[in-house]
Write a protein that holds these residues in place. Structure first.
Motif, PDB file in Angstrom:
ATOM      1  N   CYS A  89       0.849  -1.341   0.077  1.00 24.73           N
ATOM      2  CA  CYS A  89      -0.233   0.150  -0.120  1.00 24.73           C
ATOM      3  C   CYS A  89       1.033   1.410   0.066  1.00 24.73           C
ATOM      4  N   THR A  90       1.962   0.925   0.908  1.00 24.29           N
ATOM      5  CA  THR A  90       2.837   2.374   0.970  1.00 24.29           C
ATOM      6  C   THR A  90       3.422   2.784  -0.484  1.00 24.29           C
ATOM      7  N   HIS A  91       4.003   1.733  -1.171  1.00 22.90           N
ATOM      8  CA  HIS A  91       4.587   1.586  -2.536  1.00 22.90           C
ATOM      9  C   HIS A  91       3.569   2.121  -3.405  1.00 22.90           C
ATOM     10  N   LEU A  92       2.291   1.526  -3.503  1.00 23.70           N
ATOM     11  CA  LEU A  92       1.405   2.084  -4.508  1.00 23.70           C
ATOM     12  C   LEU A  92       0.938   3.584  -4.478  1.00 23.70           C
ATOM     13  N   ARG A  93       0.848   3.709  -3.264  1.00 26.29           N
ATOM     14  CA  ARG A  93       0.215   5.268  -2.864  1.00 26.29           C
ATOM     15  C   ARG A  93       1.292   6.028  -3.560  1.00 26.29           C
ATOM     16  N   ILE A  94       2.535   5.850  -3.434  1.00 30.39           N
ATOM     17  CA  ILE A  94       3.384   6.937  -4.370  1.00 30.39           C
ATOM     18  C   ILE A  94       3.942   6.514  -5.885  1.00 30.39           C
TER      19      ILE A  94
END
Length: 128
Positions: A89-94
């Motif tokens: 989620c953290t990587h997809l968000r950015i």
């Protein structure tokens, strides 16, 4: 029923996959404990405050420890999967790719499946 040598080979392959799965977590946890400018910049890049470094490092290291102990390996696999979900989620968000996270998840469960006969009994894979 699989032969003893086949089961032994599966367990060793599972241990190899397990090693590949936990190495990134161990490296990441150690880096979080050590801190440093690059780690703090990385946390900022992901939108995480610097004061979460130790907490995340403890979660990573504790999850890996649970995963490596045979009696708690399934619980460790579940917790590592949850941790990976947060990382994804953290990587997809950015807008960053998550291919490696998916591969690590496959290694976690593939390694566990091959090294734990209880899991193989619970989730049998049958030939057609």
């Amino acid at each position: 029923m699989a032969s003893k040598s086949k089961v032994g080979a599966m367990v060793w392959v599972g241990r190899g996959l397990t090693t590949l799965a936990v190495l990134p977590f161990i490296m990441s946890a150690v880096m979080k404990f050590m801190g440093g400018r690059q780690v703090v910049q990385g946390m900022s890049h992901f939108g995480w405050p610097e004061n979460m470094l130790i907490t995340l490092g403890i979660l990573e290291a504790g999850s890996v420890l649970l995963y490596l102990i045979p009696q708690t390996a399934v619980l460790g696999g579940i917790i590592l999967t949850g941790y990976l979900g947060g990382a994804i989620c953290t990587h997809l968000r950015i807008g960053e790719p998550v291919y490696m996270h998916v591969v690590i998840g496959i290694l976690i469960w593939g390694g566990l499946y091959l090294r734990d006969d209880r899991l193989r009994e619970l989730i049998p894979i049958r030939k057609g």
